[in-house]
Write an enzyme that holds these catalytic residues in place. Structure first.
Site, short mmCIF file in Angstrom:
data_model
loop_
_atom_site.label_atom_id
_atom_site.label_comp_id
_atom_site.label_asym_id
_atom_site.label_seq_id
_atom_site.Cartn_x
_atom_site.Cartn_y
_atom_site.Cartn_z
N GLU A 286 0.83 -1.22 0.00
CA GLU A 286 0.00 0.00 0.00
C GLU A 286 0.85 1.26 0.00
OE1 GLU A 286 -3.06 0.12 3.04
OE2 GLU A 286 -4.47 -0.87 1.71
N HIS A 307 9.35 -26.29 0.10
CA HIS A 307 8.78 -27.47 -0.56
C HIS A 307 7.59 -27.10 -1.44
CE1 HIS A 307 11.24 -30.39 1.75
NE2 HIS A 307 11.36 -29.32 2.52
N LYS A 421 -14.19 -0.42 -3.99
CA LYS A 421 -15.29 -0.05 -3.07
C LYS A 421 -16.39 0.66 -3.85
CE LYS A 421 -12.33 0.99 0.89
NZ LYS A 421 -11.84 2.11 1.70
O1 PA5 Z 1 -3.36 1.45 5.68
C1 PA5 Z 1 -4.52 1.82 5.55
O2 PA5 Z 1 -4.85 3.02 5.74
C2 PA5 Z 1 -5.64 0.88 5.19
O3 PA5 Z 1 -5.20 -0.40 4.94
C3 PA5 Z 1 -6.66 0.83 6.33
O4 PA5 Z 1 -6.04 0.39 7.50
C4 PA5 Z 1 -7.85 -0.09 6.01
O5 PA5 Z 1 -8.41 0.23 4.79
C5 PA5 Z 1 -8.91 0.02 7.11
O6 PA5 Z 1 -9.32 1.33 7.25
P1 PA5 Z 1 -10.11 1.83 8.51
O7 PA5 Z 1 -9.23 1.69 9.71
O8 PA5 Z 1 -10.44 3.26 8.23
O9 PA5 Z 1 -11.34 0.98 8.63
#
Ligand code: PA5
Length: 450
Positions: A286, A307, A421
């Site tokens: 990310e 393996h 989303k």
């Molecule tokens: O790193 C990030 O910001 C994302 O992976 C969030 O942690 C994830 O989408 C969950 O978001 P939230 O904590 O707002 O529910």
């Protein structure tokens, strides 16, 4: 030193000449982080969190963890991505003997998928048990988390009544009207913990996001934060990659990327670190995977996956490098016995500890993969305890941020996550998405008719 970074098999791409050439870039990235002048600088709260965390809130977290342990057999932690992976990784990685007496509380995770099968199983499991909930969402609007919370909230209200349920529900979120979870928690009287604004989801394991579930599991959060603090001090001292392992790791990753080694295979020698591999993948994917760039992170457990994936690593496409994680001293060891007649031919190992086999498998693997064209880096910690895990978490967070800056991206945003989303909301008929829905349905119908 609690942590060692070994680049013996890093290969020519990461030789001293190339490291010297890239050193100004990592130094500039380090300076940008510490002066808050790089991309995404509103999200640098994690950088000094091990020193600046809210001590009063930490005390409240420990009290809440004790209360959960007294009241419940199961804590269901509801969250996804950065609001899930760090806590689970830490709880699984830290050896059970360090778990320090929150009774027999079991920590389960939900809201990290939309699988009805997984949710039904967990609901059935919780049916006749005493349950507390920790619902975690920084934004307070994430669908997976909100949907699953609605279902568990109803379960708790049936079991304990509205007021009784409120005594067992803990919300971790940003304190803002933007967060529907925060608003709901205020209305219902849930105890709240804060996800600080300047700490993004995947960098939030050392906030209440990770600390409450980790403390509830009985892991020593003081030691976790101490390890992170020592790492923070160590990796703040110098902007020179020859004196700062986060910079050296970031530099070597960048050199590999530029030399077309675009897949990082993270492999731990301990199965209990499998979830840390998942956390690692989220952190780097990310943070770096954007603008058409970024190393693709993969993860495995060795020797298990030698393996399965081992064949590819040894002889497949030469686009890989490896980052291996090893724990020097196992919590407990197992010794091989002598068998009269040596029926399986293993008496040459009699009296030897299994840890020696694991270490030699690691050494043999490093050399074999290096000879096969896969350079590798080794991260080694002394023990799988909370202190060393805290160190490791900070090491990865800082390396990732530096690496992202060297790549030229903002390591603290994740704009690409919205695309699925939006499509999902449109297809589910969310008000306001009518046009998108029609366009998507036309595409689905066309695909269906082909
Ligand atoms: O790193 C990030 O910001 C994302 O992976 C969030 O942690 C994830 O989408 C969950 O978001 P939230 O904590 O707002 O529910």
């Amino acid at each position: 030193m609690a942590f060692r970074f070994d680049s013996t098999y890093a290969g020519d791409i990461a030789d001293e000449t190339n490291l010297r050439a890239i050193a100004p870039e990592t130094a500039a990235a380090h300076a940008a982080l510490h002066t808050g002048t790089g991309k995404g600088s509103d999200f640098l709260g994690w950088l000094t969190l091990p020193r600046d965390y809210d001590k009063d809130e930490h005390a409240r977290i420990k009290l809440a963890a004790e209360k959960i342990g007294r009241q419940s057999q199961v804590l269901v932690v509801i969250g996804i991505g950065g609001s899930y992976l760090g806590a689970r990784a830490a709880i699984e990685a830290v050896q059970p003997q360090e778990h320090n007496g929150s009774g027999n509380l079991e920590v389960c995770f939900a809201g990290n998928s939309l699988s009805p099968a997984a949710l039904s199983k967990l609901l059935a499991y919780c049916g006749d048990k005493d349950v507390s909930l920790n619902v975690i969402s920084k934004s307070g609007t994430t669908t997976e988390c909100a949907v699953v919370f609605r279902i568990f909230k109803a379960l708790l209200e049936r079991k304990y009544g509205k007021a009784g349920a409120a005594e067992r529900i803990y919300a971790t979120t940003e304190y803002s009207q933007r967060s529907k979870l925060y608003e709901l928690a205020q209305q219902e009287g849930y105890e709240c913990f804060l996800v600080p604004d300047p700490v993004g989801g995947r960098y939030s394991v050392l906030t209440a996001v990770g600390l409450l579930p980790i403390a509830a599991a009985g892991v020593d959060t003081d030691a976790l934060l101490r390890g992170a603090r020592d790492a923070m001090d160590e990796y703040s001292r110098s902007g020179d990659l020859f004196r700062n392992d986060t910079l050296r790791y970031a530099a070597i990753r960048s050199l590999y990327y530029r030399a077309e080694k675009k897949i990082e295979f993270f492999a731990a020698m301990e199965p209990d670190f499998a979830l840390l591999g998942e956390w690692f993948k989220q952190l780097f994917a990310e943070s770096e995977g954007k603008d058409g760039k970024g190393i693709f992170p993969a993860s495995a457990v060795f020797t298990t996956d030698l393996h399965s994936m081992g064949q590819y690593v040894q002889e497949g496409e030469r686009t890989l490098f490896e980052t291996l994680l090893s724990v020097r001293e196992p919590a407990e060891d197992v010794f091989l016995t002598n068998e009269p007649g040596d029926p399986d031919g293993l008496n040459f190992l009699a009296g030897k500890p299994l840890s020696l086999l694991n270490q030699q498998a690691l050494s043999g693997t490093r050399i074999a993969h290096f000879d096969g064209g896969v350079p590798n880096l080794l991260l080694e910690i002394d023990r799988a305890d909370a202190y060393h895990l805290g160190w490791l978490i900070y090491f990865f967070e800082k390396s990732c941020a530096v690496s992202g800056y060297v790549l030229g991206v903002n390591p603290f945003d994740q704009p690409g996550v919205e695309a699925y989303k939006n499509n999902m909301f449109a297809l589910l008929g969310k008000p306001g998405y009518e046009r998108e829905r029609a366009a998507l349905e036309a595409r689905l119908n066309k695909a269906g008719s082909q």
